[in-house]
Design a protein around this motif. Sequence first.
Motif, PDB file in Angstrom:
ATOM      1  N   UNK A 185      -2.860   8.034  -3.737  1.00 36.42           N
ATOM      2  CA  UNK A 185      -2.607   6.614  -2.660  1.00 36.42           C
ATOM      3  C   UNK A 185      -3.059   5.692  -3.811  1.00 36.42           C
ATOM      4  N   UNK A 186      -2.224   4.385  -3.772  1.00 37.87           N
ATOM      5  CA  UNK A 186      -2.645   3.259  -4.506  1.00 37.87           C
ATOM      6  C   UNK A 186      -2.125   1.723  -4.026  1.00 37.87           C
ATOM      7  N   UNK A 187      -2.234   0.832  -4.804  1.00 35.16           N
ATOM      8  CA  UNK A 187      -1.616  -0.310  -4.396  1.00 35.16           C
ATOM      9  C   UNK A 187      -0.475  -0.686  -5.505  1.00 35.16           C
ATOM     10  N   UNK A 199       3.330  14.812  -1.354  1.00 36.04           N
ATOM     11  CA  UNK A 199       4.114  15.962  -2.234  1.00 36.04           C
ATOM     12  C   UNK A 199       4.613  15.317  -3.364  1.00 36.04           C
ATOM     13  N   UNK A 200       3.945  14.512  -4.050  1.00 34.27           N
ATOM     14  CA  UNK A 200       4.451  13.980  -5.276  1.00 34.27           C
ATOM     15  C   UNK A 200       5.161  12.980  -5.379  1.00 34.27           C
ATOM     16  N   UNK A 201       5.489  12.448  -4.228  1.00 34.36           N
ATOM     17  CA  UNK A 201       6.547  11.256  -3.952  1.00 34.36           C
ATOM     18  C   UNK A 201       5.813  10.097  -3.427  1.00 34.36           C
ATOM     19  N   UNK A 202       6.009   8.856  -3.771  1.00 36.94           N
ATOM     20  CA  UNK A 202       5.561   7.743  -3.271  1.00 36.94           C
ATOM     21  C   UNK A 202       6.310   7.010  -2.191  1.00 36.94           C
ATOM     22  N   UNK A 203       5.493   6.736  -1.220  1.00 38.33           N
ATOM     23  CA  UNK A 203       5.852   6.281   0.127  1.00 38.33           C
ATOM     24  C   UNK A 203       5.149   4.961   0.380  1.00 38.33           C
ATOM     25  N   UNK A 204       5.753   3.808   0.892  1.00 33.10           N
ATOM     26  CA  UNK A 204       5.062   2.748   1.294  1.00 33.10           C
ATOM     27  C   UNK A 204       4.405   3.164   2.735  1.00 33.10           C
ATOM     28  N   UNK A 205       3.345   2.630   2.818  1.00 33.41           N
ATOM     29  CA  UNK A 205       2.334   2.970   4.021  1.00 33.41           C
ATOM     30  C   UNK A 205       2.215   1.697   4.723  1.00 33.41           C
ATOM     31  N   UNK A 206       2.012   1.627   6.179  1.00 28.61           N
ATOM     32  CA  UNK A 206       1.676   0.501   6.768  1.00 28.61           C
ATOM     33  C   UNK A 206       0.323   0.430   6.841  1.00 28.61           C
ATOM     34  N   UNK A 207      -0.610   1.408   6.628  1.00 23.62           N
ATOM     35  CA  UNK A 207      -1.900   1.308   6.534  1.00 23.62           C
ATOM     36  C   UNK A 207      -2.463   2.640   5.994  1.00 23.62           C
ATOM     37  N   UNK A 208      -3.904   2.468   5.647  1.00 25.45           N
ATOM     38  CA  UNK A 208      -4.543   3.859   5.135  1.00 25.45           C
ATOM     39  C   UNK A 208      -5.998   3.783   5.823  1.00 25.45           C
ATOM     40  N   UNK A 262       0.796  -1.033  -0.070  1.00 26.93           N
ATOM     41  CA  UNK A 262      -0.053   0.154  -0.061  1.00 26.93           C
ATOM     42  C   UNK A 262       0.999   1.245   0.050  1.00 26.93           C
ATOM     43  N   UNK A 263       0.674   2.078  -1.010  1.00 34.19           N
ATOM     44  CA  UNK A 263       1.362   3.205  -1.187  1.00 34.19           C
ATOM     45  C   UNK A 263       0.662   4.388  -0.934  1.00 34.19           C
ATOM     46  N   UNK A 264       1.214   5.560  -0.207  1.00 35.59           N
ATOM     47  CA  UNK A 264       0.671   7.027  -0.059  1.00 35.59           C
ATOM     48  C   UNK A 264       1.504   7.825  -0.872  1.00 35.59           C
ATOM     49  N   UNK A 265       0.833   8.770  -1.659  1.00 34.69           N
ATOM     50  CA  UNK A 265       1.610   9.875  -2.251  1.00 34.69           C
ATOM     51  C   UNK A 265       1.591  11.145  -1.672  1.00 34.69           C
TER      52      UNK A 265
END
Length: 151
Positions: free
Chosen positions: A105-107, A81-90, A76-79
């Motif tokens: 945000x995306x998979x 400021x234009x940068x993709x970061x892996x997220x533990x949860x959303x 699971x990724x959150x975006x």
Amino acid sequence: MRRPAVAALVAAGALALAGCGGSDSGGGEAALSVGSAYMPQPVSDMAAGFLTISNDGDTADRLTSVSSDAAGQVTVHRTVDGAMQEAESLDIPAHGSLVLESGGNHLMFEQLKRKPEEGQKVSVELTFDRSDPVTVEIPVKSATYSPKTGH
């Protein structure tokens, strides 16, 4: 005759208490549904996934993980400021939705075991903090697909 009556009273009391919640309960349950799902046809050994999780319930929930037999790993990724970061949860707010969309945000499907093609479907299991897991069949669209609504 007394035992059935006592058992009925105990059962009724348990059911009444089950409906009561403390102040931390949020006043209800999450009621999740998934829509607007799609995966652009992958052009490498990775792919993105997009969907909307709606929560019609009174309690917020959280998407904690995703799995698929089509990939070695789904993250699971959150975006930000234009940068993709892996997220533990959303988070999925009560009476709100979590939108996973291109540019947001995306998979991420990593280590694809096969390259799904347009017209096929990819099965994923969404795991939540509070709710039961949900299995979704995500249709594969063209690499240039852009949804008209839902995102």
